[in-house]
Scaffold this active site. Sequence first.
Site, mmCIF file in Angstrom:
data_model
loop_
_atom_site.group_PDB
_atom_site.id
_atom_site.type_symbol
_atom_site.label_atom_id
_atom_site.label_comp_id
_atom_site.label_asym_id
_atom_site.label_seq_id
_atom_site.Cartn_x
_atom_site.Cartn_y
_atom_site.Cartn_z
ATOM 1 N N ALA A 37 8.752 -62.004 14.463
ATOM 2 C CA ALA A 37 8.210 -61.720 15.798
ATOM 3 C C ALA A 37 9.238 -61.999 16.891
ATOM 4 C CB ALA A 37 6.977 -62.582 16.040
ATOM 5 N N GLY A 38 9.086 -61.289 17.997
ATOM 6 C CA GLY A 38 9.925 -61.535 19.170
ATOM 7 C C GLY A 38 11.004 -60.489 19.323
ATOM 8 N N LEU A 39 11.361 -59.820 18.235
ATOM 9 C CA LEU A 39 12.400 -58.796 18.335
ATOM 10 C C LEU A 39 11.811 -57.528 18.956
ATOM 11 C CD1 LEU A 39 15.239 -58.708 16.012
ATOM 12 C CD2 LEU A 39 14.433 -56.490 16.688
ATOM 13 N N GLY A 55 8.760 -67.641 26.806
ATOM 14 C CA GLY A 55 7.411 -67.985 27.262
ATOM 15 C C GLY A 55 6.437 -66.842 27.052
ATOM 16 N N SER A 60 4.822 -71.296 19.258
ATOM 17 C CA SER A 60 5.950 -71.066 20.164
ATOM 18 C C SER A 60 6.172 -72.306 21.008
ATOM 19 C CB SER A 60 5.672 -69.869 21.065
ATOM 20 O OG SER A 60 5.963 -68.698 20.370
ATOM 21 N N ASN A 93 9.494 -71.346 12.908
ATOM 22 C CA ASN A 93 9.619 -70.732 14.228
ATOM 23 C C ASN A 93 10.906 -71.302 14.799
ATOM 24 O OD1 ASN A 93 9.108 -69.572 16.834
ATOM 25 N ND2 ASN A 93 6.917 -69.705 16.460
ATOM 26 N N THR A 105 17.442 -64.093 14.013
ATOM 27 C CA THR A 105 18.770 -64.393 14.545
ATOM 28 C C THR A 105 19.877 -63.776 13.692
ATOM 29 O OG1 THR A 105 17.817 -66.415 15.417
ATOM 30 C CG2 THR A 105 20.205 -66.306 15.382
HETATM 31 C C1 LIG Z 1 14.637 -64.358 21.489
HETATM 32 C C2 LIG Z 1 13.571 -64.785 20.548
HETATM 33 C C3 LIG Z 1 12.250 -64.461 20.817
HETATM 34 C C4 LIG Z 1 11.244 -64.882 19.949
HETATM 35 N N1 LIG Z 1 9.940 -64.552 20.208
HETATM 36 C C5 LIG Z 1 8.973 -64.950 19.354
HETATM 37 C C6 LIG Z 1 7.615 -64.624 19.587
HETATM 38 O O1 LIG Z 1 7.267 -63.917 20.519
HETATM 39 N N2 LIG Z 1 6.687 -65.104 18.711
HETATM 40 C C7 LIG Z 1 7.033 -65.863 17.629
HETATM 41 O O2 LIG Z 1 6.173 -66.286 16.873
HETATM 42 N N3 LIG Z 1 8.316 -66.152 17.368
HETATM 43 C C8 LIG Z 1 9.281 -65.722 18.195
HETATM 44 N N4 LIG Z 1 10.572 -66.024 17.925
HETATM 45 C C9 LIG Z 1 10.892 -66.791 16.700
HETATM 46 C C10 LIG Z 1 11.300 -65.872 15.545
HETATM 47 O O3 LIG Z 1 10.266 -65.019 15.197
HETATM 48 C C11 LIG Z 1 11.714 -66.692 14.319
HETATM 49 O O4 LIG Z 1 10.577 -67.308 13.794
HETATM 50 C C12 LIG Z 1 12.738 -67.758 14.635
HETATM 51 O O5 LIG Z 1 13.734 -67.234 15.459
HETATM 52 C C13 LIG Z 1 13.376 -68.338 13.383
HETATM 53 O O6 LIG Z 1 13.944 -67.359 12.581
HETATM 54 P P1 LIG Z 1 15.508 -66.973 12.602
HETATM 55 O O7 LIG Z 1 16.280 -68.201 12.322
HETATM 56 O O8 LIG Z 1 15.652 -65.934 11.553
HETATM 57 O O9 LIG Z 1 15.789 -66.454 13.957
HETATM 58 C C14 LIG Z 1 11.579 -65.623 18.791
HETATM 59 C C15 LIG Z 1 12.912 -65.926 18.518
HETATM 60 C C16 LIG Z 1 13.894 -65.507 19.376
HETATM 61 C C17 LIG Z 1 15.320 -65.864 19.062
#
Ligand SMILES: Cc1cc2nc3c(=O)[nH]c(=O)nc-3n(C[C@H](O)[C@H](O)[C@H](O)COP(=O)(O)O)c2cc1C
Length: 528
Positions: A152-154, A204, A295, A365, A500
Amino acid sequence: MASSNRLAGRLVPTALASARPRPTFAARQHLSRPSQLLPSGPRRYASSSSAESLPLSRLKVALWSTSIALSGFVVYLYVTDTRSFIHRYVVPPALRVIFPDAEDGHNIAVSALGTLYDLKLNPRERSSSADGPELSVSVFGDDLRNPIGISAGLDKHAQIPDALFALGAGVVEVGGCTPLAQPGNPRPRMFRVPGIDGLINRYGLNSHGADHMAMKLRERVRLYAKSIGLDEESVLNGEANVPPGSLLPGRMLLVQIAKNKDTDGSNVEEVSRDYVYCVERLAKYADVLVVNVSSPNTPGLRDLQAVEPLSKILSAVVNEARRADRKTKPKVMVKVSPDEDDESQMQGIVQAIFSSGVDGVIVGNTTRDRAGVIPPGVKLDQQDARTMTETGGYSGPMMFDRTLNLVGRYRKMLDSYSRQVRHQDTIDKEAVDSSLAAIEGTLTGMVEDKAPTAKNNGPTSLLGKQADTPKVIFATGGITNGEQALKILNAGASVAMIYTALVYGGSGTVTRIKSQMKEEMKGGAQKK
Ligand SMILES: Cc1cc2nc3c(=O)[nH]c(=O)nc-3n(C[C@H](O)[C@H](O)[C@H](O)COP(=O)(O)O)c2cc1C
């Protein structure tokens, strides 16, 4: 070669060339002057040469056009393949240089991917062997082509789910989406830490709201339905033989929901209403609904992970999801924070998962905890060191060990809870059976038909039913390569999700991780 020599008209062997009559001066002139200026005398010779050169030049043009078209096609094939060099080594560094603000870079990447997808010029997994039976997993009783997900978030506003599936992911999670639109925190709110391939964000939960996302997802279903000559309802009811969320066989679309920032977090009824509103709008379009209570950038959100509020919110979501206006109902998962990692907090979450009937959990997360995120021996430059002091959730490769540890612990807890429930259920059933038997004994001879007993026809408790279906785990946090994805899966997760790693590794990351997984599996099999 021989024919091209003939066509070019210049590279003929010398013996043949000398046997031919040399063109007269006039004829040579003719080759370089417009025909109306020619004197009439040598016309015959000149006209026969013209007849020869015209098709020759046409052929040349045709050859050139074909080779340009062929080269263009080869470039197109290369550039739009997720395995291409540029997706890893050109695009991500270029985005970092051109857009010093990470959010600008992110927005441009999302809209470029969307536009390229519309033009059919998007990067995509072209190799038919990218998945294969060795990567297939069973999740919620359905076959998933591969166990790699995009977190999520991408794609916060469900703008590009199809372009993300095209990158090869088995699972794409869109959102987080709040009931009403909200702007999120002021910018800047996303930061790169390139020295350790990390990110910090404090978005946020900026969201266009559940109605907007529902509109986007509905439009997608309509277009798909039209393309195969069905209507929207038939597609949602499974008549197209594809999952109603992803619209692609063997893939899953997760839709993440969250509460609005202004909703009072201490009022569980109000909070539940926020989530239920999102479910009402979005459940139809999701294969799985994900309840975000983790979050770190929405004040009070993570407090909702305490057992009592969590059970209430999850129960409300599960009940509403079961009412979704669709033949098959979406599954429900809850996404939990890596920072709530002490035994009692985790036990509370597991209890809430069972008492509410949620189908699974996304473990991980971003984290507020900065301990251990810088690899030993790495010295950050000044800029990175300053960025590390920004408020927000950190994500990056150093989260991996924490995620792996959490997945293993959640797996054990969920399985052990499930065993306890089954055991308790058996005891309860036996107790019911023996009391019924006692009653039956006193009634023997008075009634002909036996009353149903718990053993042969009696009710099984809700918890008991759940204990028969293992709770599913998806994992997110620091997963960067195939070896790590395999470790996560072996620790008890069904899907390894990334965010990431995609930002730094580019749009070929999913393909690369899958091929590394296959290599690892092959290596493991050979060692045995
Ligand atoms: C810029 C950005 C925005 C994110 N937005 C959300 C979000 O809206 N909801 C959520 O549950 N996680 C969000 N995340 C968390 C990611 O979904 C993921 O769980 C977290 O980054 C860990 O995984 P990674 O190490 O592969 O990035 C966000 C992460 C980043 C970097």
